[in-house]
Design an enzyme around this catalytic site. Structure first.
Site, PDB file in Angstrom:
ATOM      1  N   ASP A  19     -35.736   4.607   7.687  1.00  0.00           N
ATOM      2  CA  ASP A  19     -34.904   5.583   8.408  1.00  0.00           C
ATOM      3  C   ASP A  19     -34.850   6.901   7.644  1.00  0.00           C
ATOM      4  OD1 ASP A  19     -33.243   4.319   6.458  1.00  0.00           O
ATOM      5  OD2 ASP A  19     -31.453   4.772   7.602  1.00  0.00           O
ATOM      6  N   GLU A  53     -26.208   9.503   2.642  1.00  0.00           N
ATOM      7  CA  GLU A  53     -26.001   9.330   4.079  1.00  0.00           C
ATOM      8  C   GLU A  53     -25.495   7.917   4.383  1.00  0.00           C
ATOM      9  OE1 GLU A  53     -27.630   7.480   7.729  1.00  0.00           O
ATOM     10  OE2 GLU A  53     -28.791   7.514   5.886  1.00  0.00           O
ATOM     11  N   GLU A  54     -25.997   6.949   3.640  1.00  0.00           N
ATOM     12  CA  GLU A  54     -25.661   5.551   3.931  1.00  0.00           C
ATOM     13  C   GLU A  54     -24.185   5.216   3.668  1.00  0.00           C
ATOM     14  OE1 GLU A  54     -27.756   4.050   5.577  1.00  0.00           O
ATOM     15  OE2 GLU A  54     -29.596   5.084   5.067  1.00  0.00           O
ATOM     16  N   ASP A  74     -32.521  11.006  11.976  1.00  0.00           N
ATOM     17  CA  ASP A  74     -32.296   9.702  11.356  1.00  0.00           C
ATOM     18  C   ASP A  74     -33.119   8.696  12.133  1.00  0.00           C
ATOM     19  OD1 ASP A  74     -31.213   7.520   9.924  1.00  0.00           O
ATOM     20  OD2 ASP A  74     -29.252   8.460   9.802  1.00  0.00           O
ATOM     21  N   HIS A 154     -32.219  -1.210   7.310  1.00  0.00           N
ATOM     22  CA  HIS A 154     -31.695  -1.531   5.990  1.00  0.00           C
ATOM     23  C   HIS A 154     -32.240  -2.849   5.439  1.00  0.00           C
ATOM     24  CE1 HIS A 154     -28.973   1.465   7.629  1.00  0.00           C
ATOM     25  NE2 HIS A 154     -28.958   1.914   6.387  1.00  0.00           N
TER      26      HIS A 154
END
Length: 177
Positions: A19, A53-54, A74, A154
């Site tokens: 991503d 960002e996560e 994204d 992820h």
């Protein structure tokens, strides 16, 4: 540390953290396009590569009051209850932070239709983006989110070369409007 990246003969790209990698690649390709082609864009643009960002604060700083619009690049989640696929550009209408700007989202959809790009419009209820972090930080900004479809977020993720290209194409076409 090894992302175990593989590119299949059919165009699938498999790797960890796609991503972010796919989004960074799209922004770098956009910068190359602007440098080489000198397009007459209707908007002033800034490219921002954010950190964290996560965890929800990637887009929370570094912008000014003159920044009117932000499109986060994204991923579009791919799954059983979603419309997106790895070979298309995903346009997010709403995520865990609420709806994205209606007019901007509608403009992106219209642009995808006009350009005859394969696209999907989805809602990601357990998802957040850099642009959402900018809103929480108090920026009054028109906001949108696009990206290639990515399966198995992820983890060891999968996307397709076409989804990345369609996302770049949509972004370039939108910047020329």
């Amino acid at each position: 540390f090894d992302p175990r990246t593989q590119i299949t003969p059919s165009g699938f790209i498999k790797s960890r953290h796609l991503d972010d990698k796919a989004g960074a690649g799209i922004l770098l390709a956009l910068a190359k396009w602007v440098q080489e082609e000198h397009p007459e864009m209707k908007r002033k643009i800034k490219l921002a590569f954010t950190s964290y960002e996560e965890v929800g604060h990637g887009g929370s700083s570094g912008f000014t009051e003159s920044d009117e619009e932000m499109i986060s690049i994204d991923m579009g989640a791919v799954g059983d209850d979603l419309q997106g696929k790895e070979t298309a550009v995903s346009i997010c209408a709403k995520d865990s932070g609420g709806p994205y700007h209606y007019e901007l989202t509608s403009s992106l959809i219209a642009c995808a239709k006009e350009e005859k790009l394969p696209y999907a419009v989805d809602i990601f209820p357990r998802y957040g983006s850099d642009v959402e972090a900018s809103l929480r930080a108090g920026y009054n900004i028109i906001h949108g989110l696009i990206g290639p479809g990515v399966f198995a977020s992820h983890g060891y993720e999968r996307t397709h070369r076409e989804g990345i290209c369609h996302t770049l194409h949509l972004l370039c076409a939108y910047l020329l409007k």
